[in-house]
Scaffold this active site. Structure first.
Site, mmCIF file in Angstrom:
data_model
loop_
_atom_site.group_PDB
_atom_site.id
_atom_site.type_symbol
_atom_site.label_atom_id
_atom_site.label_comp_id
_atom_site.label_asym_id
_atom_site.label_seq_id
_atom_site.Cartn_x
_atom_site.Cartn_y
_atom_site.Cartn_z
ATOM 1 C CG HIS A 69 9.867 2.577 -14.227
ATOM 2 N ND1 HIS A 69 9.002 2.166 -13.006
ATOM 3 C CD2 HIS A 69 10.233 1.231 -14.671
ATOM 4 C CE1 HIS A 69 9.005 1.122 -12.932
ATOM 5 N NE2 HIS A 69 9.596 0.112 -13.779
ATOM 6 C CE LYS A 105 5.606 -8.038 -10.554
ATOM 7 N NZ LYS A 105 4.567 -8.008 -9.417
ATOM 8 C CE1 TYR A 126 8.977 -6.376 -10.986
ATOM 9 C CE2 TYR A 126 8.704 -6.133 -13.299
ATOM 10 C CZ TYR A 126 8.177 -5.974 -12.000
ATOM 11 O OH TYR A 126 6.909 -5.243 -11.753
ATOM 12 C CG LEU A 173 1.354 1.298 -14.021
ATOM 13 C CD1 LEU A 173 1.399 0.455 -12.868
ATOM 14 C CD2 LEU A 173 0.095 1.455 -14.694
ATOM 15 C CD1 TRP A 215 21.005 8.079 -19.439
ATOM 16 C CD2 TRP A 215 20.313 5.716 -18.995
ATOM 17 N NE1 TRP A 215 21.847 7.836 -18.388
ATOM 18 C CE2 TRP A 215 21.381 6.598 -18.021
ATOM 19 C CE3 TRP A 215 19.987 4.687 -18.952
ATOM 20 C CZ2 TRP A 215 22.226 5.622 -17.118
ATOM 21 C CZ3 TRP A 215 20.819 3.813 -17.943
ATOM 22 C CH2 TRP A 215 21.540 4.231 -16.988
ATOM 23 C CG HIS A 249 -0.246 0.282 2.491
ATOM 24 N ND1 HIS A 249 0.598 -0.562 3.213
ATOM 25 C CD2 HIS A 249 -0.382 1.462 3.022
ATOM 26 C CE1 HIS A 249 0.950 0.214 4.216
ATOM 27 N NE2 HIS A 249 0.564 1.277 4.391
ATOM 28 N NE ARG A 273 9.751 1.181 -23.432
ATOM 29 C CZ ARG A 273 10.637 0.544 -24.089
ATOM 30 N NH1 ARG A 273 10.160 0.349 -25.639
ATOM 31 N NH2 ARG A 273 11.638 0.163 -24.135
ATOM 32 C CB SER A 329 5.475 -6.117 -15.244
ATOM 33 O OG SER A 329 5.981 -5.045 -16.029
ATOM 34 C CB SER A 330 3.797 -4.484 -20.226
ATOM 35 O OG SER A 330 4.526 -3.566 -19.979
ATOM 36 C CB CYS A 331 8.771 -6.358 -18.246
ATOM 37 S SG CYS A 331 8.637 -6.969 -16.841
ATOM 38 N N GLY A 367 -0.125 0.464 -4.850
ATOM 39 C CA GLY A 367 -0.781 0.143 -3.953
ATOM 40 C C GLY A 367 -1.580 1.092 -3.349
ATOM 41 C CB THR A 422 0.993 -0.344 -20.383
ATOM 42 O OG1 THR A 422 2.026 0.064 -21.254
ATOM 43 C CG2 THR A 422 0.408 0.886 -19.777
#
Length: 317
Positions: free
Chosen positions: A180, A141, A137, A167, A203, A12, A210, A108-110, A17, A165
């Site tokens: 991110h 997931k 990661y 966030l 970078w 949370h 995205r 996660s979309s990854c 959360g 996706t």
């Protein structure tokens, strides 16, 4: 869920959360259970089992996770895979053991292959190689998804998995190296403007595409699916629209009011060339996002300024 149902939101304090808690409160839910890391170490099986046996939550939002950007995922692979596996394994198993009515697991979309056909459909899971910079990661997931599906198949539980996706929004992490792309750019442009810099270095090449979803839209989608979806198959949550990092930077530059130049560093990693979710499934179920990208960035920058002011008063960002 009834308004007085006992609901545990794991994680949370995090961006997702905290958004789920805000939304639950706005919708009138009155029996929300939260625990800080000091109160409950979710990676500790004994503590998690003890908590579930004592509290007996009816519904669980599993939003707790170790998260980070490209650099963090590349540098700390062991931490990402270990901590995420432990957290989700403990919570999913304890939910089964104590008869939780329904659990929502946030993936996660990854999880999707690096070079999968765009947009990414739910059925593309495990159809190719992962992006190497965040594979640890992603594998954690994927294990969470398969665990939910396996418990449903063997024990008849109602554990659903959703794949959001990229966030952004209130409560994000603004660390320049371990965050991110969205929060990192917001902080970069803000600090460059504050210092009077004439340029900002970013970078990568700026070419990757995205998709971005405002976190309060995600929380609405999670509540919607808790009430309207009872299938083991995963559900993508996104906008169905993407943007290049270059154009994203231009929007953030405009919102913040930075007047200098943008310099790209192609020697730094770009990550996956494109990552756009196919959101037709959740649209067919009756949900779609509300917040436009520019509106979301404006709201996020306001939150960033408020958080920066608070941190400055406490001793600096």
């Amino acid at each position: 869920m009834k308004k007085d149902s006992k609901i545990f939101v794991a994680g949370h304090k995090g961006m997702v959360g905290s958004a789920i808690v805000r939304n639950l409160q706005l919708e009138g839910f009155t029996n929300i259970i939260t625990k800080t890391k000091k109160e409950l170490d979710l990676s500790n099986q004994f503590q998690v089992n003890q908590f579930f046996n004592l509290e007996r939550p009816e519904y669980v939002f599993l939003a707790a996770a170790k998260v980070g950007g490209i650099k963090a995922n590349s540098d700390f692979k062991a931490d990402f895979i270990y901590q995420n596996l432990m957290i989700q394994t403990n919570i999913i198993n304890a939910s089964h053991q104590t008869g939780v009515k329904k659990l929502l697991f946030l993936g996660s979309s990854c999880i999707y292959p690096k070079f999968a056909t765009q947009p990414l459909k739910e059925e593309y899971l495990l159809s190719g190689h992962l992006e190497s910079s965040n594979d640890a990661y992603a594998i954690a997931k994927i294990a969470g998804i398969k665990m939910c599906q396996s418990f449903n198949q063997q024990y008849g539980t109602n554990f659903i998995s959703v794949m959001p996706t990229n966030l952004y929004g209130q409560g994000d992490n603004y660390h320049l190296e371990n965050s991110h792309v969205m929060p990192a750019l917001i902080r970069k442009f803000h600090e460059a403007k504050s210092r009077g810099d004439v340029e900002v270095h970013i970078w990568g090449s700026g070419k990757p595409m995205r998709e971005f979803l405002y976190v309060d839209d995600l929380s609405e989608a999670c509540l919607f699916l808790m009430s309207n979806y009872n299938d083991s198959e995963i559900v993508n949550i996104g906008t169905g629209e993407d943007i290049s990092i270059k154009n994203l930077a231009l929007i953030i530059k405009e919102v913040i009011g930075f007047s200098g130049q943008i310099i790209y560093d192609p020697s730094k990693p770009d990550g996956t060339p494109r990552k756009l979710l196919d959101v037709s499934k959740i649209h067919d179920l009756g949900w779609s996002h509300k917040t436009s990208l520019k509106e979301g960035i404006e709201l996020t920058y306001k939150h960033f300024l408020n958080e920066s002011l608070l941190l400055t008063k406490m001793g600096g960002i």
